[in-house]
Design an enzyme around this catalytic site. Structure first.
Site, PDB file in Angstrom:
ATOM      1  CD  GLU A 229     -90.702  48.012 -30.608  1.00 14.35           C
ATOM      2  OE1 GLU A 229     -89.950  48.861 -31.075  1.00 14.35           O
ATOM      3  OE2 GLU A 229     -90.627  47.600 -29.431  1.00 14.35           O
ATOM      4  CB  CYS A 263     -90.549  40.522 -26.818  1.00 14.86           C
ATOM      5  SG  CYS A 263     -89.453  41.814 -26.252  1.00 14.86           S
TER       6      CYS A 263
HETATM    7  P1  NAD Z   1    -101.678  41.026 -27.558  1.00 16.45           P
HETATM    8  O1  NAD Z   1    -101.438  41.100 -29.021  1.00 16.45           O
HETATM    9  O2  NAD Z   1    -102.665  40.034 -27.056  1.00 16.45           O
HETATM   10  O3  NAD Z   1    -102.155  42.453 -26.990  1.00 16.45           O
HETATM   11  C1  NAD Z   1    -101.399  43.615 -27.158  1.00 16.45           C
HETATM   12  C2  NAD Z   1    -102.300  44.818 -27.076  1.00 16.45           C
HETATM   13  O4  NAD Z   1    -103.174  44.840 -28.207  1.00 16.45           O
HETATM   14  C3  NAD Z   1    -103.188  44.864 -25.840  1.00 16.45           C
HETATM   15  O5  NAD Z   1    -103.203  46.171 -25.345  1.00 16.45           O
HETATM   16  C4  NAD Z   1    -104.552  44.459 -26.385  1.00 16.45           C
HETATM   17  O6  NAD Z   1    -105.631  44.952 -25.645  1.00 16.45           O
HETATM   18  C5  NAD Z   1    -104.514  45.069 -27.769  1.00 16.45           C
HETATM   19  N1  NAD Z   1    -105.412  44.481 -28.768  1.00 16.45           N
HETATM   20  C6  NAD Z   1    -105.816  43.172 -28.841  1.00 16.45           C
HETATM   21  N2  NAD Z   1    -106.614  43.017 -29.933  1.00 16.45           N
HETATM   22  C7  NAD Z   1    -106.692  44.227 -30.552  1.00 16.45           C
HETATM   23  C8  NAD Z   1    -107.370  44.694 -31.735  1.00 16.45           C
HETATM   24  N3  NAD Z   1    -108.103  43.874 -32.489  1.00 16.45           N
HETATM   25  N4  NAD Z   1    -107.231  45.988 -32.079  1.00 16.45           N
HETATM   26  C9  NAD Z   1    -106.464  46.822 -31.338  1.00 16.45           C
HETATM   27  N5  NAD Z   1    -105.824  46.447 -30.203  1.00 16.45           N
HETATM   28  C10 NAD Z   1    -105.936  45.153 -29.809  1.00 16.45           C
HETATM   29  O7  NAD Z   1    -100.240  40.789 -26.891  1.00 16.45           O
HETATM   30  P2  NAD Z   1     -99.865  40.637 -25.362  1.00 16.45           P
HETATM   31  O8  NAD Z   1    -100.324  39.312 -24.866  1.00 16.45           O
HETATM   32  O9  NAD Z   1    -100.255  41.850 -24.595  1.00 16.45           O
HETATM   33  O10 NAD Z   1     -98.269  40.652 -25.422  1.00 16.45           O
HETATM   34  C11 NAD Z   1     -97.483  39.524 -25.646  1.00 16.45           C
HETATM   35  C12 NAD Z   1     -96.828  39.597 -27.005  1.00 16.45           C
HETATM   36  O11 NAD Z   1     -96.118  40.819 -27.149  1.00 16.45           O
HETATM   37  C13 NAD Z   1     -95.782  38.515 -27.225  1.00 16.45           C
HETATM   38  O12 NAD Z   1     -95.911  37.993 -28.521  1.00 16.45           O
HETATM   39  C14 NAD Z   1     -94.471  39.266 -27.075  1.00 16.45           C
HETATM   40  O13 NAD Z   1     -93.372  38.649 -27.728  1.00 16.45           O
HETATM   41  C15 NAD Z   1     -94.811  40.578 -27.654  1.00 16.45           C
HETATM   42  N6  NAD Z   1     -93.894  41.632 -27.200  1.00 16.45           N
HETATM   43  C16 NAD Z   1     -93.017  42.164 -28.098  1.00 16.45           C
HETATM   44  C17 NAD Z   1     -92.123  43.130 -27.683  1.00 16.45           C
HETATM   45  C18 NAD Z   1     -91.120  43.732 -28.647  1.00 16.45           C
HETATM   46  O14 NAD Z   1     -90.468  44.687 -28.267  1.00 16.45           O
HETATM   47  N7  NAD Z   1     -90.957  43.210 -29.847  1.00 16.45           N
HETATM   48  C19 NAD Z   1     -92.125  43.579 -26.351  1.00 16.45           C
HETATM   49  C20 NAD Z   1     -93.046  43.020 -25.465  1.00 16.45           C
HETATM   50  C21 NAD Z   1     -93.938  42.051 -25.909  1.00 16.45           C
END
Ligand code: NAD
Length: 457
Positions: A229, A263
């Protein structure tokens, strides 16, 4: 184990230090979850539902403390932190109401001496790597239905929402989920990455497209169910027949709520040329009325930017748009520190050469573009690699339905925006992701179908 420091993004102050996981502790938790899952799958649905009801009651009891923790660690205005926790309750109610029916065995055919049945078998051990912007929503969209379906869950909350992730885990344990059936993994990318290396049966991720893509690449050689997502660049079109003031007020809220860090925030707006100027005037008035400041103040509407690096992204989008001919109508720069602040920002005379109209802003920043007609609006709405949500404001339902049928998005809105329902699946098209949560399908997605062909002797 090392330590993870937690900072208040509104003040820059360190508010907590917690033990973080490492490769060895992640492996130990994953092994324990694997060992505990089979017994959990044998627990009756009635008992699992009772646990979720107790969890819901604990959230109600502790709502003020949970909201304060959420506001302190992500900078979300306190009224919106309460809204998130209150908004979680109908989601839990939906899961509780639907789980028994959605996950029950289904007879599908009987004839010629044969009976055919379908059962929904838990995936096994599922991992949930989660985002910080709505930690209670996105975490529970996975954790609760996955547990109800009989899975063990390894939950890695965002490093920016760790305290809320730990609170969610604690409350579920206190409600009766066995410790090893739900484990919280504390840390950032390296802990998420260690989790991917474990023996897991499903990976449910909420976060950025860049991280989602990296995770998909890492898991590509393994047969692990993957759901992503991801982000969006959610468009809305305001038709010539719309009520300019009502649309502007609704869309200003959709763009700036949660400080634009949703999001499904409204990320770009197209307005028919006949009402463009009136719409912009009402939009600017609505934004001017939004109070920015201390997130703990109940009257604050625009809070802090949770992740400091996002400030540079917002600045770069504004600079790029201005260099290409946009007009700055409000805000445009960082707010004074300490903490991470950005002024609610509105740009007009924008177009699709600008990053602002193409890449996720994820902040209180919006571009408003004038369009000639419906066809131009639809072409611009679809001119994106994302497809999470899209909306149309108009008096004419038939026109709205016809337009929204042509738009590539998992969710479409008529005269509303920035809205999620537990009763409907939440999914993205294109770079907004694969798979879904919520709705009845959002319970079944944590299972695999098992087909039974039964012939009585
Ligand atoms: P992010 O991708 O920076 O981090 C998300 C998660 O992934 C965190 O827990 C982080 O620690 C982990 N992570 C980072 N690198 C990783 C790796 N290499 N391997 C495994 N895990 C890793 O995103 P964010 O800043 O936490 O969230 C913001 C983003 O999320 C925005 O783009 C937003 O649109 C999206 N979002 C989407 C939805 C949806 O339902 N589609 C809902 C909420 C947020």
């Amino acid at each position: 184990m090392s330590a993870l420091e937690i900072f208040d993004p509104a003040t820059g102050e360190r508010i907590a230090q917690v033990s973080a996981d490492d490769g060895a502790s992640v492996a130990a938790k994953a092994a324990a979850a694997r060992a505990a899952q089979a017994a959990w799958a044998e627990v009756t649905m009635a008992e699992r539902l009772a646990i979720v009801r107790r969890y819901r009651a604990a959230i109600v009891d502790q709502l003020d403390d949970l909201a304060t923790t959420l506001t302190r660690e992500v900078g979300k205005p306190i009224a919106q932190a309460r809204n998130e926790l209150n908004g979680l309750l109908p989601r839990l109610d939906f899961f509780v109401e639907q789980a028994a029916r959605a996950l029950a065995d289904e007879p599908v055919f009987e004839g010629g001496g044969m009976r055919e049945q379908l059962s929904h078998v838990p995936l096994g051990v599922v991992a949930n790597i989660s985002a910080w912007n709505y930690p209670w929503f996105v975490g529970n969209n996975v954790i609760v239905p996955a547990l109800l379906a009989g899975n063990a869950v390894l939950y890695k909350p965002s490093e920016y929402a760790t305290l809320s992730g730990l609170a969610c885990t604690r409350l579920l344990h206190e409600a009766g989920v066995p410790a090893d059936v739900l484990r919280c993994l504390v840390g950032g990318a390296e802990v998420g990455s260690a989790l991917l290396a474990q023996d897991i049966d499903g990976l449910f991720f909420t976060g950025s497209h860049a991280t989602g893509q990296r995770i998909a690449q890492t898991l590509a050689t393994r047969l692990v169910k993957l759901q992503l997502e991801l982000g969006g660049k959610d468009p809305t079109y305001v038709r010539a027949d719309a009520d300019a003031k009502a649309a502007a007020e609704s869309l200003a809220d959709g763009a700036m709520y949660n400080t634009g860090q949703s999001c499904c925030s409204v990320e770009r707006i197209y307005v028919h040329e006949r009402i463009h100027d009136a719409f912009v005037a009402h939009f600017l008035a609505a934004v001017a009325g939004m109070r920015r400041g201390d997130p703990m103040d109940a009257s604050t509407y625009v809070g802090a930017i949770t992740r400091a690096p996002q400030l540079a992204v917002l600045e770069a989008q504004v600079a790029d748009a201005l260099a290409k001919g946009a007009t700055l109508r409000a805000g445009g720069k960082r707010g004074a520190g300490p903490g991470n602040w950005f002024e609610p920002t509105v740009l007009t005379e924008v177009d699709h050469r600008m990053e602002l109209m193409r890449e996720e802003s994820f902040g209180p920043l919006i571009g408003i573009q004038k369009v000639r007609d419906d066809d131009e609006a639809v072409a611009l709405m679809n001119d994106t690699r994302y497809g999470l949500t899209a909306g149309v404001y108009t008096q004419d339902e038939a026109a709205a339905r016809a337009l929204l049928a042509r738009v590539h998005a998992g969710t479409v809105y008529w005269n509303c925006c920035d809205r999620v329902s537990p009763r409907l699946p939440w999914s993205g098209v294109g770079d907004s992701g694969i798979g879904l949560t919520l709705g009845v399908a959002g319970l079944q997605t944590f299972t695999r179908p098992k087909a039974w062909h039964l012939r009585s002797p």
